[in-house]
Every structure is written in C-alpha cells, then in structure tokens.
Design an enzyme around this catalytic site. Structure first.
Site, short mmCIF file in Angstrom:
data_model
loop_
_atom_site.label_atom_id
_atom_site.label_comp_id
_atom_site.label_asym_id
_atom_site.label_seq_id
_atom_site.Cartn_x
_atom_site.Cartn_y
_atom_site.Cartn_z
N ASP A 243 0.81 -0.92 0.02
CA ASP A 243 0.11 -0.06 0.38
C ASP A 243 1.21 1.14 0.02
OD1 ASP A 243 -2.45 -1.25 0.12
OD2 ASP A 243 -2.54 -1.32 2.86
N ARG B 125 -1.49 -0.45 -8.25
CA ARG B 125 -2.44 -0.31 -7.65
C ARG B 125 -3.16 1.30 -7.77
NH1 ARG B 125 -3.73 -1.10 -2.17
NH2 ARG B 125 -3.66 -2.66 -2.55
C1 LIG Z 1 -8.29 -1.72 -3.23
C2 LIG Z 1 -8.50 -0.24 -3.08
C3 LIG Z 1 -7.80 -0.21 -2.09
C4 LIG Z 1 -7.17 1.22 -1.82
N1 LIG Z 1 -5.05 1.51 -1.50
C5 LIG Z 1 -5.03 2.98 -0.95
C6 LIG Z 1 -3.36 3.58 -0.60
O1 LIG Z 1 -2.71 1.74 -0.81
N2 LIG Z 1 -3.15 4.12 -0.41
C7 LIG Z 1 -4.40 5.52 -0.57
O2 LIG Z 1 -3.22 6.70 -0.06
N3 LIG Z 1 -5.15 4.78 -0.92
C8 LIG Z 1 -6.01 3.52 -0.71
N4 LIG Z 1 -7.02 3.83 -0.61
C9 LIG Z 1 -8.60 4.73 -0.89
C10 LIG Z 1 -8.60 5.95 -2.07
O3 LIG Z 1 -7.41 6.53 -2.35
C11 LIG Z 1 -9.53 6.18 -1.96
O4 LIG Z 1 -9.59 7.20 -0.67
C12 LIG Z 1 -11.26 6.04 -1.94
O5 LIG Z 1 -10.82 4.61 -2.71
C13 LIG Z 1 -12.50 7.26 -1.77
O6 LIG Z 1 -12.37 7.16 -3.53
P1 LIG Z 1 -12.75 7.36 -4.80
O7 LIG Z 1 -12.08 6.47 -6.23
O8 LIG Z 1 -13.52 5.53 -3.96
O9 LIG Z 1 -13.98 8.39 -5.27
P2 LIG Z 1 -14.56 9.60 -4.06
O10 LIG Z 1 -14.65 10.10 -5.38
O11 LIG Z 1 -14.16 9.95 -3.33
O12 LIG Z 1 -15.70 8.44 -4.17
C14 LIG Z 1 -16.61 8.15 -5.37
C15 LIG Z 1 -17.77 7.26 -4.12
O13 LIG Z 1 -17.56 6.69 -3.65
C16 LIG Z 1 -18.10 5.58 -1.79
N5 LIG Z 1 -16.91 6.14 -1.53
C17 LIG Z 1 -16.12 6.19 -1.88
N6 LIG Z 1 -15.13 6.32 -0.31
C18 LIG Z 1 -16.38 5.68 0.73
C19 LIG Z 1 -16.40 5.45 2.12
N7 LIG Z 1 -15.13 5.30 2.40
N8 LIG Z 1 -17.50 4.92 2.16
C20 LIG Z 1 -18.43 4.73 1.57
N9 LIG Z 1 -18.16 5.26 0.32
C21 LIG Z 1 -17.40 5.59 -0.43
C22 LIG Z 1 -18.18 7.67 -2.61
O14 LIG Z 1 -20.26 6.87 -3.11
C23 LIG Z 1 -18.51 8.79 -3.22
O15 LIG Z 1 -19.52 9.27 -3.68
C24 LIG Z 1 -7.17 2.54 -1.71
C25 LIG Z 1 -9.00 2.18 -2.40
C26 LIG Z 1 -9.27 0.68 -3.00
C27 LIG Z 1 -11.00 1.34 -3.60
#
Ligand SMILES: Cc1cc2nc3c(=O)[nH]c(=O)nc-3n(C[C@H](O)[C@H](O)[C@H](O)COP(=O)(O)OP(=O)(O)OC[C@H]3O[C@@H](n4cnc5c(N)ncnc54)[C@H](O)[C@@H]3O)c2cc1C
Length: 302
Positions: free
Chosen positions: A130, A180
């Site tokens: 990560d 990723r």
């Molecule tokens: C498999 C995976 C691994 C990840 N690994 C890392 C990592 O190594 N380092 C890192 O910095 N970040 C990591 N993240 C987190 C990532 O950076 C984002 O903070 C997170 O995924 C929210 O961004 P989004 O792309 O979903 O878009 P956003 O614009 O934030 O959200 C889009 C939509 O998704 C839904 N959503 C998003 N987050 C949530 C939530 N917490 N609860 C409920 N609904 C939500 C909502 O409907 C929102 O409107 C990871 C995420 C995923 C999915």
C-alpha cells in the site's frame, strides 16, 4: 475541513484509545473491517470468492515503534499467505511498510518485506505494498524496486492526487511493476498534491490511460462511477480485454457497484482489512465521505 479534521484525529493516540475501547464504536468498525482475527478475514474472502470476486487481505497496523511489533506484523503476513493457500482462496495480500518498521530502519524493513514476498512467491501468490503519506512515497518505491529485483511477486500503489505520480508510474513500468491506482487517502499539502477533486479525477484518468495500455496487469481502485466509466472506455479504445486488468474496491463500500461489475464480466477484487489496529483505517474511511460521519453519530447515540 471535516476531512482534514478526521485525518488529523486519525493520528491521535488518545482518541484512538477511546474509540477502540468503547464497545459501541468497536462494533461500528465492522462497517469497514472484517474483524479482529484472521479467520474472520478469511471468511469474508470466501464470501467474495463465492460471489465471483477476488480479495486482498490486509492485516491492519501502521507506524509500529518497535522491531518486535514489526516482526509480529511480518508473522501475521506469513500466516495469512499459508492460510490462503491451505483454504484455496482466490486472494492476495496488501501490507503497509510502516507496519514492517519503515520508520525504524529501511534495511530492517527490507529484510522483513523480502521474507514476506518470498512466502508469496512460494505459495504462488502476490504482495501489494500500500502507499502511505507522501513522506513515505520515495522510500516505498525504492524498497519495492529493490525487492522486486529479487522476486516479481510484489507490486505497489500510486496515488492520483500526488503531482509526482506520472513520473513514478513511468519509473515503475520500466521495472514491469504491477500498480494499483487510487486517488489517495492521506492529508497532503498543496505543495505535493492536487487539492481539488476535479484535478485529482483528471489526473486519475490520465494515469489510467498510461497504465492500461502498458502491457502489465494493474488494479484500478475506485468506487467512483466516473473513473470506472473512463477506465472501461479506455480499455475499449485500446482493445484491452476484461481479463487484463481488475477493478478494486474496499470491503463494505459500494457493494452494489462491485456486484454490477462482476455481472458485466469485469474482474473485481475486494480489499479486506482485519486486525486489532483498525482505528486509523476506520478514520480514513470516515474522512472519505461526510455521510459516514452521520452513520457513526447516529449509531453512537442510538
Ligand atoms: C482497493 C483499494 C485500495 C486502496 N489503497 C490505498 C492506498 O494504498 N493508499 C491510499 O492512499 N489510498 C488507498 N485507497 C483509498 C483511495 O485512495 C481513496 O481514498 C478511496 O478509494 C476513495 O476514493 P474513490 O476513488 O472511491 O473516489 P471518491 O470520489 O472519494 O468517491 C466516489 C464515491 O465512492 C463512494 N465512496 C468512496 N469512499 C467511500 C467510503 N469510505 N465510504 C462510503 N462510500 C465511499 C461514494 O459513493 C463516493 O461518492 C484504496 C482504495 C481502494 C478501493
């Protein structure tokens, strides 16, 4: 403002102690965390597999302050690779380098990381490192590259909110590293990261367009339907098959979307965190979506 406050609170030991020892808030962690033990995580991975999805198991922990704690994390990762193999699960593993002592010594951390990647390779599996806050980005990339030169069973994560990410992807692709792509979950300053959602999203799409045609298998980690749509369009334009990349989403987030993508024939992996040290992870999930804070308060005062 709310995001900033929650991310700041995620580093508060006093608040962590209160949240993790309070029975009500402990119960709420199940919204995003499979459980405190490995067996609960394995059961969640089995349930994903039964629904046609893959899993990535993450033993929670970060910023350990002793080598003994880092070795304990290493042991947990070695154990989970064995259990995945024994139970024939379709699951890999995600880890954080600060759980393996990156704050203590890069060499010490590298030794632990290599032993985990060797176990991943021996069980025909894969370790995803990560990406944490930007003070760790370069060190994480350097360690991943060094370990990858000894075993290909390792990949890492790039965050679209960092200005540097395009260059980092170019660098990692020259090593054939699997990436990723996510938006980024930490509190960063405008000197290093885009602040506006529109800019982060624009960069995310630019980076998808670098990754998908690269010839390596990558993970597109997002719950954002617009990012997913852009990925599907990019794959179609470049004649990239559904087998050649995967979508990744977090345990407990947009399960409707997870199921829809599987139904449409896409590969989907669910990131399943488990362990006792769930507080910072839980706080980052609250910070991502203001509505989650409402969920937290409603349940707390119920
Ligand atoms: C498999 C995976 C691994 C990840 N690994 C890392 C990592 O190594 N380092 C890192 O910095 N970040 C990591 N993240 C987190 C990532 O950076 C984002 O903070 C997170 O995924 C929210 O961004 P989004 O792309 O979903 O878009 P956003 O614009 O934030 O959200 C889009 C939509 O998704 C839904 N959503 C998003 N987050 C949530 C939530 N917490 N609860 C409920 N609904 C939500 C909502 O409907 C929102 O409107 C990871 C995420 C995923 C999915």
């Amino acid at each position: 403002m709310l995001r900033s406050t929650l991310l700041k609170l995620s580093q508060s030991k006093g608040f962590a102690n209160w949240v993790t020892t309070n029975p009500r808030t402990r119960n709420m962690s199940h919204r995003f965390v499979a459980g405190e033990g490995v067996d609960e995580a394995l059961a969640a991975a089995r349930a994903c597999n039964d629904q046609g999805m893959m899993a990535s198991l993450d033993y929670l922990g970060e910023n350990v302050s002793t080598t003994a704690d880092a070795q304990h994390s290493r042991d947990a990762y070695l154990e989970v690779f064995e259990k995945i193999a024994a139970q024939r699960l379709n699951a890999n593993v995600s880890c954080k380098l600060t759980a393996l002592g990156l704050d203590l010594s890069a060499d010490f951390c590298e030794g632990l990381l290599l032993s985990i990647v060797e176990r991943a390779a021996a069980t025909d599996n894969f370790l995803r490192v990560d990406m944490e806050g930007s003070e760790y980005t370069q060190r994480t990339i350097d360690l991943v590259k060094r370990v990858r030169s000894q075993s290909p069973a390792i990949g890492t994560v790039i965050q679209a909110y960092l200005y540097r990410s395009e260059k980092d992807i170019q660098d990692l692709l020259t090593f054939g590293c699997r990436i990723r792509l996510c938006k980024g979950a930490y509190k960063e300053s405008p000197e290093v990261a885009f602040e506006k959602k529109g800019d982060v999203d624009g960069n995310y799409v630019r980076l998808v367009k670098m990754l998908l045609p690269s010839g390596f298998y990558h993970g597109i980690a997002t719950h954002d339907p617009r990012m997913i749509g852009a990925t599907i369009r990019c794959a179609a334009e470049n004649k990239i098959s559904k087998e050649d990349f995967e979508f990744q989403m977090l345990y407990g987030v947009r399960t409707d979307l997870q199921r829809r993508l599987v139904k449409d024939g896409y590969r989907v992996r669910v990131y399943i965190p488990y362990g006792k040290d769930w507080f910072p992870y839980f706080m980052r999930r609250l910070a991502e979506r203001p509505a989650n804070v409402g969920f937290f308060l409603r349940n707390f005062f119920r």
